[in-house]
Design a protein around this motif. Structure first.
Motif, PDB file in Angstrom:
ATOM      1  N   MET A 195      -1.294   5.643  -9.379  1.00  0.00           N
ATOM      2  CA  MET A 195      -0.939   5.736  -7.969  1.00  0.00           C
ATOM      3  C   MET A 195      -1.993   5.026  -7.125  1.00  0.00           C
ATOM      4  SD  MET A 195       0.972   6.659  -5.476  1.00  0.00           S
ATOM      5  CE  MET A 195       2.153   7.609  -6.415  1.00  0.00           C
ATOM      6  N   PRO A 196      -1.777   3.756  -6.781  1.00  0.00           N
ATOM      7  CA  PRO A 196      -2.727   3.032  -5.937  1.00  0.00           C
ATOM      8  C   PRO A 196      -2.787   3.657  -4.545  1.00  0.00           C
ATOM      9  CG  PRO A 196      -0.706   1.788  -6.161  1.00  0.00           C
ATOM     10  CD  PRO A 196      -0.593   2.942  -7.099  1.00  0.00           C
ATOM     11  N   GLY A 197      -3.869   3.389  -3.845  1.00  0.00           N
ATOM     12  CA  GLY A 197      -4.089   4.040  -2.568  1.00  0.00           C
ATOM     13  C   GLY A 197      -3.162   3.633  -1.455  1.00  0.00           C
ATOM     14  N   GLN A 198      -2.470   2.506  -1.610  1.00  0.00           N
ATOM     15  CA  GLN A 198      -1.657   2.004  -0.505  1.00  0.00           C
ATOM     16  C   GLN A 198      -0.183   1.809  -0.868  1.00  0.00           C
ATOM     17  OE1 GLN A 198      -3.702  -1.519   0.939  1.00  0.00           O
ATOM     18  NE2 GLN A 198      -5.320  -0.316   1.902  1.00  0.00           N
ATOM     19  N   ASN A 199       0.351   2.705  -1.685  1.00  0.00           N
ATOM     20  CA  ASN A 199       1.787   2.666  -1.983  1.00  0.00           C
ATOM     21  C   ASN A 199       2.524   3.207  -0.756  1.00  0.00           C
ATOM     22  OD1 ASN A 199       4.404   2.900  -2.992  1.00  0.00           O
ATOM     23  ND2 ASN A 199       3.723   3.575  -5.009  1.00  0.00           N
ATOM     24  N   TRP A 200       2.589   2.382   0.256  1.00  0.00           N
ATOM     25  CA  TRP A 200       3.004   2.770   1.599  1.00  0.00           C
ATOM     26  C   TRP A 200       4.411   3.337   1.652  1.00  0.00           C
ATOM     27  CZ3 TRP A 200       4.377   4.049   6.193  1.00  0.00           C
ATOM     28  CH2 TRP A 200       5.423   3.425   6.855  1.00  0.00           C
ATOM     29  N   TYR A 201       5.362   2.779   0.902  1.00  0.00           N
ATOM     30  CA  TYR A 201       6.732   3.273   0.986  1.00  0.00           C
ATOM     31  C   TYR A 201       6.896   4.628   0.301  1.00  0.00           C
ATOM     32  CZ  TYR A 201       8.321  -1.015   3.164  1.00  0.00           C
ATOM     33  OH  TYR A 201       8.510  -2.055   4.056  1.00  0.00           O
ATOM     34  N   PHE A 202       6.069   4.931  -0.686  1.00  0.00           N
ATOM     35  CA  PHE A 202       6.078   6.278  -1.253  1.00  0.00           C
ATOM     36  C   PHE A 202       5.555   7.273  -0.216  1.00  0.00           C
ATOM     37  CE2 PHE A 202       3.737   9.539  -3.906  1.00  0.00           C
ATOM     38  CZ  PHE A 202       4.868  10.311  -4.141  1.00  0.00           C
ATOM     39  N   PHE A 203       4.508   6.892   0.504  1.00  0.00           N
ATOM     40  CA  PHE A 203       3.994   7.740   1.574  1.00  0.00           C
ATOM     41  C   PHE A 203       5.054   7.950   2.654  1.00  0.00           C
ATOM     42  CE2 PHE A 203       2.011   7.680   5.864  1.00  0.00           C
ATOM     43  CZ  PHE A 203       1.566   9.000   5.880  1.00  0.00           C
ATOM     44  N   ASP A 204       5.791   6.903   2.994  1.00  0.00           N
ATOM     45  CA  ASP A 204       6.855   7.047   3.975  1.00  0.00           C
ATOM     46  C   ASP A 204       7.879   8.064   3.490  1.00  0.00           C
ATOM     47  OD1 ASP A 204       8.288   6.237   6.428  1.00  0.00           O
ATOM     48  OD2 ASP A 204       9.752   5.408   5.031  1.00  0.00           O
ATOM     49  N   GLY A 205       8.192   8.027   2.189  1.00  0.00           N
ATOM     50  CA  GLY A 205       9.115   9.007   1.623  1.00  0.00           C
ATOM     51  C   GLY A 205       8.581  10.428   1.745  1.00  0.00           C
ATOM     52  N   LEU A 206       7.301  10.616   1.459  1.00  0.00           N
ATOM     53  CA  LEU A 206       6.702  11.938   1.610  1.00  0.00           C
ATOM     54  C   LEU A 206       6.772  12.405   3.061  1.00  0.00           C
ATOM     55  CD1 LEU A 206       3.514  11.569  -0.646  1.00  0.00           C
ATOM     56  CD2 LEU A 206       5.665  12.720  -1.216  1.00  0.00           C
ATOM     57  N   LYS A 251      -5.743  -0.820  -2.614  1.00  0.00           N
ATOM     58  CA  LYS A 251      -4.735  -1.792  -3.051  1.00  0.00           C
ATOM     59  C   LYS A 251      -3.364  -1.141  -3.063  1.00  0.00           C
ATOM     60  CE  LYS A 251      -7.937  -4.848  -4.003  1.00  0.00           C
ATOM     61  NZ  LYS A 251      -8.140  -6.034  -3.137  1.00  0.00           N
ATOM     62  N   ASP A 252      -2.320  -1.984  -3.010  1.00  0.00           N
ATOM     63  CA  ASP A 252      -0.971  -1.445  -3.094  1.00  0.00           C
ATOM     64  C   ASP A 252      -0.438  -1.563  -4.513  1.00  0.00           C
ATOM     65  OD1 ASP A 252      -0.112  -4.082  -3.426  1.00  0.00           O
ATOM     66  OD2 ASP A 252       0.536  -4.292  -1.340  1.00  0.00           O
ATOM     67  N   GLU A 253       0.844  -1.239  -4.687  1.00  0.00           N
ATOM     68  CA  GLU A 253       1.421  -1.191  -6.033  1.00  0.00           C
ATOM     69  C   GLU A 253       1.630  -2.557  -6.657  1.00  0.00           C
ATOM     70  OE1 GLU A 253       4.942  -0.716  -3.129  1.00  0.00           O
ATOM     71  OE2 GLU A 253       2.784  -0.373  -3.189  1.00  0.00           O
ATOM     72  N   ALA A 254       1.451  -3.615  -5.873  1.00  0.00           N
ATOM     73  CA  ALA A 254       1.618  -4.973  -6.403  1.00  0.00           C
ATOM     74  C   ALA A 254       0.289  -5.621  -6.773  1.00  0.00           C
ATOM     75  CB  ALA A 254       2.342  -5.839  -5.388  1.00  0.00           C
ATOM     76  N   THR A 255      -0.822  -4.909  -6.554  1.00  0.00           N
ATOM     77  CA  THR A 255      -2.148  -5.497  -6.769  1.00  0.00           C
ATOM     78  C   THR A 255      -3.053  -4.537  -7.535  1.00  0.00           C
ATOM     79  OG1 THR A 255      -1.850  -6.461  -4.561  1.00  0.00           O
ATOM     80  CG2 THR A 255      -3.999  -6.746  -5.599  1.00  0.00           C
ATOM     81  N   PRO A 256      -3.032  -4.528  -8.859  1.00  0.00           N
ATOM     82  CA  PRO A 256      -2.155  -5.321  -9.736  1.00  0.00           C
ATOM     83  C   PRO A 256      -0.743  -4.725  -9.781  1.00  0.00           C
ATOM     84  CG  PRO A 256      -3.472  -3.832 -11.051  1.00  0.00           C
ATOM     85  CD  PRO A 256      -3.938  -3.652  -9.631  1.00  0.00           C
TER      86      PRO A 256
END
Length: 426
Positions: A195-206, A251-256
């Motif tokens: 779980m990277p620190g910036q998985n922003w859309y998962f946070f939006d879901g929460l 980093k977000d889920e794309a990095t890596p």
């Protein structure tokens, strides 16, 4: 018909406002649907690359011609630069008749006056459209589009890692999910969750799951609502998930690419789109047999966790001279037959729950459809898009909380920037 470009509007910082269309009489306005009722006409549909699978497209084209006598012309568009391209097309006197638009982008296009009101279509065929999926098609109380297809995040897990930790079955509640991650952690052989620190859309879901709004109205403008206790509760939940991970906090889920990390075989699970399994399999073919899916659990078994619903709507250009023919297309494309066929062929979530059975051959699709009932989107206002432009201040907020700041402190540090973006002149 004369139409005029008048101002910039914020979809990826690129959309341009256009004046509302006049009330010119449509050439086909007096025609009724039926064989050959639109004979000799051609309906142009802009669809995005990857949205129209071959069998669905072929069968729909044939059915459309048989029903109307008209020709259906699909024109495939690339996502790169599409906002500006659609905006320009909607400002012209001969726009494409039907356009696939991203669900979160729909309000911005509707605000320009470039989309036709589809309220009559909603009454005719949309009574059982899922409310959560239809929400993005409505702007200012009017139906400016029709929900087409959607996708949302699920849990992709490694069956072998879970079995090695003595876990049987999949969790139905958030507490059970955390308990399973604790078992993997105690086993000590695998990272429980990536779980990277910036998985922003998962946070939006929460945030959606907590009933939180990321913006609020103050007078005649929108401002940040990041300091709301409900948003803070969502961030605290995110922090708990991240505590099971060794992923970078900045980093977000794309990095890596999180699926490639998962593919190494030493991660219990990650939260992502179902198609990310393909990315993992490409990186490591051996992982394919071990991949499973389940819906992100919520507080209770009866209600899954909130999820961000990404997807597409169909809209009719207000400037199209083929309004009736466009609606005949939508009646076919969104019918149970073709909506179900699209889900079956592509594995996407259909616009009504009664069609979810078409996903039976797609475990990822089944998991996503179950979660979609608790889904939502980012704020459905034209002003929202600039907030997500890089560098996204909400990602900075998330990293700050994971690095030790309280949600209130982290929110205070970024809200001025969010408000600045929300107030960009259209």
């Amino acid at each position: 018909m004369k139409r005029k470009l008048i101002a910039a509007i914020g979809v990826a910082g690129m959309l341009v406002s256009i004046a509302a269309c006049g009330s010119d009489s449509d050439k086909d306005s007096s025609k009724k649907a039926g064989a050959d009722s639109f004979k000799g006409q051609t309906l142009t549909v802009w669809a995005m690359d990857g949205s129209t699978p071959p069998n669905w497209t072929k069968d729909l084209t044939a059915a459309f011609q048989k029903k109307t006598g008209a020709t259906l012309k699909f024109q495939t568009q690339k996502w790169d630069g599409i906002q500006q391209k659609i905006t320009t097309a909607l400002s012209e006197s001969t726009p494409p008749d039907v356009i696939e638009v991203g669900n979160t982008q729909t309000p911005a296009y509707a605000a320009t006056g470039g989309l036709a009101d589809l309220g009559d279509l909603k009454k005719e065929i949309g009574a059982d459209w899922s409310e959560s999926l239809n929400a993005s098609s409505v702007y200012d109380g009017k139906q400016y589009a029709a929900p087409w297809y959607f996708a949302n995040r699920v849990v992709l897990y490694n069956k072998k890692v879970w079995a090695d930790a003595g876990i049987t079955g999949t969790p139905k509640t958030r507490a059970e999910f955390f308990a399973d991650l604790d078992k993997i952690k105690a086993k000590g052989k695998a990272e429980p969750l990536y779980m990277p620190g910036q998985n922003w859309y998962f946070f939006d879901g929460l945030s959606i799951g907590q009933g939180a709004d990321l913006v609020k109205k103050e007078g005649d403008k929108y401002v940040s609502n990041l300091s709301d206790p409900k948003v803070s509760a969502a961030m605290e939940l995110y922090k708990k998930y991240a505590s099971y991970s060794k992923a970078p906090k900045d980093k977000d889920e794309a990095t890596p690419q999180q699926a490639e990390v998962f593919a190494k075989g030493n991660v219990g699970a990650f939260i992502g789109m179902g198609w990310e399994a393909g990315t993992a399999i490409t990186a490591n073919k051996k992982i394919e047999k071990d991949i499973g899916y389940f819906t992100i659990p919520g507080e209770t078994a009866e209600k899954p966790e909130g999820v961000f619903l990404g997807g597409s709507n169909f809209a009719v250009a207000a400037g199209s001279k083929k309004q009736d023919l466009a609606k005949e297309f939508l009646k076919l494309a969104l019918s149970d037959q073709f909506e179900g066929a699209l889900s079956k062929e592509s594995g996407v979530v259909p616009n009504k729950t009664s069609l979810n059975s078409n996903l039976s051959a797609s475990p990822a699709g089944v998991a996503a459809a179950a979660g979609a009932v608790s889904g939502g989107t980012t704020p459905l206002i034209p002003e929202w898009a600039p907030v997500e432009n890089a560098p996204n201040p909400i990602k900075s907020y998330m990293t700050a909380v994971l690095n030790g700041k309280s949600p209130a402190e982290a929110a205070k540090a970024v809200e001025a920037e969010i408000n600045k973006r929300l107030s960009q002149k259209n």
